[in-house]
Design an enzyme around this catalytic site. Sequence first.
Site, short mmCIF file in Angstrom:
data_model
loop_
_atom_site.label_atom_id
_atom_site.label_comp_id
_atom_site.label_asym_id
_atom_site.label_seq_id
_atom_site.Cartn_x
_atom_site.Cartn_y
_atom_site.Cartn_z
N ASP A 210 20.00 -15.59 20.30
CA ASP A 210 19.62 -16.72 19.43
C ASP A 210 20.70 -17.79 19.58
OD1 ASP A 210 17.20 -15.66 17.96
OD2 ASP A 210 18.63 -14.06 17.63
N GLN B 72 20.92 -20.66 17.04
CA GLN B 72 21.39 -20.11 15.76
C GLN B 72 22.91 -19.93 15.80
OE1 GLN B 72 19.54 -16.72 13.45
NE2 GLN B 72 21.05 -15.53 14.56
N ARG C 152 11.00 -8.34 17.92
CA ARG C 152 9.60 -8.74 18.08
C ARG C 152 8.96 -8.14 19.33
NH1 ARG C 152 11.52 -13.73 15.38
NH2 ARG C 152 10.31 -13.90 13.45
N GLY D 33 17.02 -6.14 10.63
CA GLY D 33 16.44 -4.82 10.86
C GLY D 33 15.57 -4.79 12.11
N HIS E 245 21.34 -4.82 18.99
CA HIS E 245 22.09 -4.77 17.73
C HIS E 245 23.25 -3.77 17.83
CE1 HIS E 245 18.09 -6.26 16.24
NE2 HIS E 245 18.89 -7.12 15.67
O1 PAF Z 1 19.45 -13.28 13.86
C1 PAF Z 1 18.94 -12.75 12.84
O2 PAF Z 1 18.55 -11.59 12.87
C2 PAF Z 1 18.79 -13.56 11.57
O3 PAF Z 1 18.45 -14.88 11.83
C3 PAF Z 1 20.02 -13.47 10.64
C4 PAF Z 1 21.25 -14.10 11.29
C5 PAF Z 1 20.31 -12.02 10.31
C6 PAF Z 1 19.75 -14.23 9.35
O4 PAF Z 1 18.65 -13.71 8.66
#
Ligand code: PAF
Length: 274
Positions: free
Chosen positions: A147, A150, A184, A27, A33
Amino acid sequence: MQVIHHIAALRAALAGQRDVVFVPTMGGLHEGHASLVKAAVSAGGPVVASVFVNRLQFAPAEDFSRYPRSLEQDAQLLSAAGCDFLFAPSEQELYPEPQGFKVQPPSELATILEGSTRPDFFTGVCTVVLKLLSIVTPAKAVFGKKDYQQLLLVRAMVRQMALPVDIIAVDTVRDQSGLALSSRNSYLSESERVEAAQLHGLLQEIAVAVRTRSADRREIEAHAIATLVGLGFKPDYVAIRRRSDLMAAAADEPLVVLAAATLGTTRLIDNLEI
Ligand code: PAF
């Protein structure tokens, strides 16, 4: 766009759909996004986005409670970008009992860079991503390169666990100043927002320095850290690594420079493929 809060209802809505494309989020959505959702729309199939602030990936001293929560605005952005289903579970729905089973990511990738200051972060991320993938069962899932670590960990988890999903990576969206969009960024004051863009400028300078081999990589990193300190940031790392596994690059391999630094009370991360 249908907004769904329960796992059973989502599964019922998606029953029989084989080519679902999934965009997981926490969110606080922005144009970055929206670009993930647009990539999902171009990948075909119905698009499911999730909004869930995952407590498991926040350390006790981190910003779980002040993390932006704006479901109505998020729903508008997702719908405008072409999303078909918004899955927004409560904590009780996603974690009805303490989540004792967790995904333990490989330490060589999960304890470096972001993991060096946030030891449980990637366990929390991988656990919720696996759980969401198991709920949504998409054919494809979309992650941003913002990210970077990630993204690599999710790809590695999907590969090692043989999860039947293709991961699509999408480039970082920046504002006019070069600042990478992030949920953020809402913590930044006006003047900090201007200063924050210097992080991207620095990454660009590093990319030029690496390409022109004007200095040793370690020297470039050390110089960048000193520059960030001089600009008022508290840097965690600036690291020039190979793209494939974020290890130190031996020879001429595709590289990425990654950085994390705190400005005021806001921790910023960014990266640039070189
Ligand atoms: O990148 C993000 O926003 C979060 O780390 C994710 C992949 C939605 C997991 O909570």
